[in-house]
Design a protein around this motif. Structure first.
Motif, PDB file in Angstrom:
ATOM      1  N   GLN A  65      69.549  37.920  38.635  1.00  0.00           N
ATOM      2  CA  GLN A  65      70.950  37.516  38.590  1.00  0.00           C
ATOM      3  C   GLN A  65      71.061  35.998  38.697  1.00  0.00           C
ATOM      4  O   GLN A  65      70.417  35.372  39.544  1.00  0.00           O
ATOM      5  CB  GLN A  65      71.726  38.181  39.731  1.00  0.00           C
ATOM      6  N   LEU A  66      71.887  35.432  37.823  1.00  0.00           N
ATOM      7  CA  LEU A  66      72.103  33.986  37.814  1.00  0.00           C
ATOM      8  C   LEU A  66      73.597  33.719  37.951  1.00  0.00           C
ATOM      9  O   LEU A  66      74.402  34.198  37.127  1.00  0.00           O
ATOM     10  CB  LEU A  66      71.569  33.355  36.518  1.00  0.00           C
ATOM     11  N   ARG A  67      73.971  32.969  38.983  1.00  0.00           N
ATOM     12  CA  ARG A  67      75.357  32.568  39.194  1.00  0.00           C
ATOM     13  C   ARG A  67      75.496  31.064  38.946  1.00  0.00           C
ATOM     14  O   ARG A  67      74.509  30.311  39.132  1.00  0.00           O
ATOM     15  CB  ARG A  67      75.810  32.901  40.617  1.00  0.00           C
ATOM     16  N   PRO A  68      76.677  30.619  38.558  1.00  0.00           N
ATOM     17  CA  PRO A  68      76.873  29.182  38.346  1.00  0.00           C
ATOM     18  C   PRO A  68      76.563  28.383  39.618  1.00  0.00           C
ATOM     19  O   PRO A  68      76.978  28.759  40.716  1.00  0.00           O
ATOM     20  CB  PRO A  68      78.359  29.081  37.965  1.00  0.00           C
ATOM     21  N   ASP A  69      75.776  27.323  39.455  1.00  0.00           N
ATOM     22  CA  ASP A  69      75.438  26.403  40.555  1.00  0.00           C
ATOM     23  C   ASP A  69      74.627  27.074  41.655  1.00  0.00           C
ATOM     24  O   ASP A  69      74.650  26.630  42.818  1.00  0.00           O
ATOM     25  CB  ASP A  69      76.712  25.792  41.158  1.00  0.00           C
ATOM     26  N   GLU A  70      73.923  28.174  41.332  1.00  0.00           N
ATOM     27  CA  GLU A  70      73.076  28.840  42.320  1.00  0.00           C
ATOM     28  C   GLU A  70      71.712  29.125  41.695  1.00  0.00           C
ATOM     29  O   GLU A  70      71.569  29.209  40.474  1.00  0.00           O
ATOM     30  CB  GLU A  70      73.705  30.153  42.806  1.00  0.00           C
TER      31      GLU A  70
END
Length: 371
Positions: A224-229
């Motif tokens: 899982q890839l979240r913005p700014d993480e």
């Protein structure tokens, strides 16, 4: 020989004019009823502009033209040959020693050419316009909860509703490889974009492989890839699925949205993915039969309408011709149903009605010409 050629050319012009006029009239009639039906559907949706009705009805015109083409050729041919018989032009031609086979060569050739143009030129135009009409219909006039699916270039694109993160969210699922094994849909090299109601990106999921289970997607080695993480490894992950396997199969491109040139490649692609290709193969064969069916309809029209007026029974013969056309149309639809269920091979389901009509036409003309 020159006299026969000149007469055949003259009859071909009369036939082409009558046929194209009937096809244009029938297409306009179908478009008018389609427009009225769309108006009825739009009346329950105040937010949909009425101009959309005209746009969708216009986009349906080539499709309607293809649908009524064989029957238009039959009616146009009956009108043409009946007028020539009533004016005794065919009687004079026979008195000059010209057989029906000679002066029918021109009209039949024109009918085959009309069918060929319909298959090779109008079919691609119809597929593009019908696809656009289906997209507008689905977007504005149907309740599909945002679901849509497309299989193109060997990859899968799927849009579905998702309330897991926020209300009225959306998932866009992309898989580079699709394979149906038994009753399980397997996908590989997966990317999922989870969006909010305003199409803002909430999170992105990448997975090596997965499959469609009961009301859920099961993903292996998900990340899982979240913005700014930083990316987070999720291992095995499940995601709600709006579609069942049957729904996935039904959501693939309709055969009517694919031209005769695009169908062979799409059929090979579906076959590699393990999905049923019956509907698409049947539609492809139906398009291939169109030139032959058009020529057959011209012969049927001639067989039922060239009876000399002085012998009487002309109206009855013309009525039989129209009934034969309806019977051939009904036979083709019944054969198509058998073909879609797999009872008949698509090749036989598409070509059998055309072959039956051709045998009927040749038999009638042999009886008419040789007694």
């Amino acid at each position: 020989m020159k006299l026969a050629f000149t007469l055949s050319l003259y009859i071909a012009r009369q036939f082409t004019y009558a046929t194209l006029s009937v096809i244009a009239f029938l297409t306009g009639l179908i478009t008018m009823f389609d427009f009225i039906d769309l108006l009825r559907r739009v009346s329950t949706r105040p937010s949909v502009p009425t101009s959309l009705v005209s746009q969708i009805a216009f986009l349906h015109i080539p499709f309607a033209c293809l649908e009524i083409l064989p029957f238009g050729i039959l009616l146009g041919g009956i009108i043409c040959f009946w007028r020539l018989a009533r004016s005794s032009e065919l009687v004079v031609a026979r008195a000059a020693g010209i057989s029906a086979w000679q002066f029918l060569a021109g009209p039949v050739t024109c009918a085959v050419l009309i069918g060929t143009v319909a298959t090779t030129c109008i079919s691609p135009l119809s597929s593009v316009m019908y696809r656009r009409a289906e997209m507008l219909d689905r977007q504005y006039l149907r309740d599909n909860n945002g679901k849509s699916l497309n299989l193109s270039g060997g990859t899968l694109w799927l849009r579905q509703g998702d309330n897991g993160l926020v209300d009225h969210g959306v998932d866009i699922i992309h898989a580079r490889h699709v394979k149906l094994t038994g009753s399980v849909l397997h996908i590989r090299d997966i990317t999922i974009f989870r969006l909010g109601p305003d199409d803002n990106l909430l999170t992105r999921i990448e997975a090596r492989s997965g499959y469609l289970g009961k009301e859920r997607w099961v993903l292996d080695s998900a990340r899982q890839l979240r913005p700014d993480e930083l990316p987070v490894d999720m291992g095995e992950m499940t995601l709600h699925a709006d579609l069942t396997l049957a729904g996935v199969e039904e959501s693939f491109a309709s055969p009517d949205t694919l031209s005769v040139w695009a169908l062979p490649g799409f059929i090979r692609q579906l076959k590699r993915s393990g999905f049923s290709t019956i509907r698409h193969r049947l539609h492809f064969q139906t398009l291939l039969t169109l030139p032959v069916l058009s020529g057959t309809m011209a012969l049927v029209a001639a067989g039922f309408s060239m009876r000399p007026a002085r012998r009487g029974g002309v109206i009855r013969m013309i009525s039989f011709g129209v009934a034969a056309g309806f019977a051939l149309f009904a036979l083709s639809k019944i054969a198509a149903q058998f073909g879609e269920t797999g009872t008949l091979p698509p090749l036989l389901a598409a070509w059998a009605p055309t072959g039956a009509g051709l045998c009927l036409a040749v038999t009638l003309l042999l009886h008419l010409e040789d007694g």
